[in-house]
Write a protein that holds these residues in place. Structure first.
Motif, PDB file in Angstrom:
ATOM      1  N   UNK A  79      18.273 -40.381 -15.409  1.00 52.04           N
ATOM      2  CA  UNK A  79      18.683 -39.724 -16.654  1.00 52.04           C
ATOM      3  C   UNK A  79      19.043 -40.767 -17.712  1.00 52.04           C
ATOM      4  N   UNK A  93      16.059 -42.587 -19.629  1.00 55.11           N
ATOM      5  CA  UNK A  93      15.179 -41.835 -20.534  1.00 55.11           C
ATOM      6  C   UNK A  93      15.748 -41.885 -21.945  1.00 55.11           C
ATOM      7  N   UNK A 125      14.392 -39.968 -24.555  1.00 59.36           N
ATOM      8  CA  UNK A 125      13.967 -38.815 -25.357  1.00 59.36           C
ATOM      9  C   UNK A 125      15.075 -37.769 -25.344  1.00 59.36           C
ATOM     10  N   UNK A 126      15.022 -36.846 -26.300  1.00 59.35           N
ATOM     11  CA  UNK A 126      15.995 -35.773 -26.364  1.00 59.35           C
ATOM     12  C   UNK A 126      15.747 -34.781 -25.244  1.00 59.35           C
ATOM     13  N   UNK A 127      16.786 -34.468 -24.498  1.00 54.32           N
ATOM     14  CA  UNK A 127      16.673 -33.495 -23.413  1.00 54.32           C
ATOM     15  C   UNK A 127      17.847 -32.523 -23.489  1.00 54.32           C
ATOM     16  N   UNK A 128      17.584 -31.259 -23.163  1.00 51.99           N
ATOM     17  CA  UNK A 128      18.687 -30.308 -23.037  1.00 51.99           C
ATOM     18  C   UNK A 128      19.188 -30.324 -21.590  1.00 51.99           C
ATOM     19  N   UNK A 129      20.118 -29.424 -21.246  1.00 49.29           N
ATOM     20  CA  UNK A 129      20.697 -29.470 -19.894  1.00 49.29           C
ATOM     21  C   UNK A 129      19.627 -29.342 -18.816  1.00 49.29           C
ATOM     22  N   UNK A 130      18.644 -28.468 -19.080  1.00 45.54           N
ATOM     23  CA  UNK A 130      17.598 -28.272 -18.073  1.00 45.54           C
ATOM     24  C   UNK A 130      16.733 -29.524 -17.944  1.00 45.54           C
ATOM     25  N   UNK A 131      16.419 -30.136 -19.083  1.00 46.68           N
ATOM     26  CA  UNK A 131      15.643 -31.367 -19.065  1.00 46.68           C
ATOM     27  C   UNK A 131      16.350 -32.472 -18.295  1.00 46.68           C
ATOM     28  N   UNK A 132      17.666 -32.566 -18.485  1.00 46.01           N
ATOM     29  CA  UNK A 132      18.441 -33.576 -17.766  1.00 46.01           C
ATOM     30  C   UNK A 132      18.372 -33.335 -16.253  1.00 46.01           C
ATOM     31  N   UNK A 145      16.053 -31.645 -14.610  1.00 45.12           N
ATOM     32  CA  UNK A 145      14.690 -31.876 -14.123  1.00 45.12           C
ATOM     33  C   UNK A 145      14.411 -33.369 -14.015  1.00 45.12           C
ATOM     34  N   UNK A 184      25.562 -37.991 -17.820  1.00 44.86           N
ATOM     35  CA  UNK A 184      25.952 -38.068 -19.232  1.00 44.86           C
ATOM     36  C   UNK A 184      27.459 -38.273 -19.421  1.00 44.86           C
TER      37      UNK A 184
END
Lengths: 206, 206, 206
Positions: free
Chosen positions: C20, C23, C25-32, C34, C76
């Motif tokens: 995490x 990376x 790029x911008x990620x939301x909670x789900x992106x984080x 995944x 985070x």
């Protein structure tokens, strides 16, 4: 069978070389080997996983992996050596070799699906996946939209040959060898004509 | 079963259409077909491979592949035809259809995992993978960070419905049909509300 | 076995955290979540699919998935909390933990292949895939060329340790535990030295 295997290994080496040379991102030695292996063996791996014909072919016979790594290792010195003189001629030779590799992979991909007992539709999909899957993963690793999806006359040639082979083998009951040769020749001729005459496939989306 | 299959094919067609329209890179005819197929069948393929429920569903029944290719083929003319007039209305209709497809795929994904004998946790993962996997691969092919990972209220809707369905089916012993309908409705309503009210999921990383 | 599993779960948590944080790029909670799961479990998943050792490990034991999600969730806040003060020290600690995770994953990857009955060659490939596969998919999702292919002294460390372990275990008939420790130490020391001394792997392609 022996002849086919020798041809297959030659196809693997060729795909590894053309895969490494097609990439325009910075790679270290490991990146070069991975890109070579992925280009050469990625299509067959996706095919084997989807058809559940596992373990995948290069796990059962490490010769494939060695051939791909050898091709990758050869790519950079080969390109440099030939650049002194006729880089252009080398690239043309490579494209022809790549077309031959594509022809072979398409027919092998169709054959494997038919041998495992699948029908004509799956065999055509398997042929195309085997032929173009490696280049597709290579471009994903290089973080660009796969060339094969955007304008190059490559997948169309693979599809044409796959249809010819599967139709001759199934619908027309042509014996396997002539059907395979006809299918492979279709791929090869279409692909080489496409390169020579600069055929492109028109873009559909913006 | 017949109804589910008809609904599934409708979901496949819808996903293929919305997949092609979501991509903003140049694609030729083959690229359009691949993107349509990948968006529509990619999630189910990853699911089948991970659960070892192979050969994957579209290899066993080519109707899925045909439906995905048909959706992809329809996408561009459909978009053009409707652009003369109310492109906006068409996009809204498509988003609603895509939400319905997502709802269906989530429930089907959970059901398949439960049928094969896995527990609630795997079923929820299977549901989400089936629902969002295709869009994820599509964005990887288009060389961009998947939308579903960055802000859109899409995966959250899928997860919510998956939890509702699996909880009703396992913990509350609700019969399968009402549980499936409740799960699908949850996904659909959450997703449509998310679109209408412009819900976004806040970014966590920079 | 219990110890190995505890170590493995620690490795999974570490990989999720470092994945995490790597990376940009911008990620939301789900992106984080995944990205954390994919970094931690992606290598093992590719390995299991290719070796046909399915269902993949995290489907059979959801503890892996929970550990990866926990690591992602921690990443985070952990980074923010430590940023007040010694972000640099935190990053160094994380790199050392990541090196330990890599060492463990490489040895586990080789062991699994040998246990299933494959030879030394497949075991080395399996070790490297298990160690670096997750980071590779993570970078593909972030739409950039994988770091591991371009200059970082990471894959080379993994390969070195894999060769040491497999050679000791097969060719030299060293008992499994000391062979595993020697292999893991090789990966760890090479990787940590690589970080400390800023070793890079020279680019081969342009």
């Amino acid at each position: 069978v022996e002849v086919v295997t020798a041809a297959e290994l030659a196809g693997v080496v060729t795909f590894a070389i053309s895969g490494v040379l097609a990439v325009s991102v910075r790679l270290d030695w490991f990146g070069v080997v991975v890109v070579g292996i992925v280009t050469a063996l990625g299509g067959g791996t996706i095919r084997d996983v989807i058809l559940d014909d596992t373990p995948v072919v290069w796990v059962e016979d490490l010769g494939y992996l060695a051939a791909a790594a050898a091709g990758a290792a050869l790519a950079t010195p080969l390109a440099r050596w030939l650049a002194t003189g006729s880089r252009r001629r080398f690239e043309e030779a490579l494209q022809v070799a790549d077309a031959a590799g594509l022809a072979l992979f398409v027919v092998v991909g169709a054959q494997i699906a038919l041998d495992v007992g699948f029908g004509a539709g799956v065999a055509i999909v398997s042929a195309v996946v085997t032929g173009i899957g490696g280049g597709l993963i290579r471009d994903v690793l290089a973080a660009r939209t796969p060339m094969v999806l955007a304008g190059e006359f490559y997948a169309t040639a693979a599809l044409g040959g796959a249809i010819v082979y599967v139709t001759l083998d199934r619908a027309a009951s042509v014996p396997e060898l002539p059907a395979a040769v006809a299918g492979a020749l279709t791929v090869f001729v279409l692909r080489v004509l496409g390169i020579r005459r600069r055929w492109t496939v028109p873009a559909i989306t913006r």
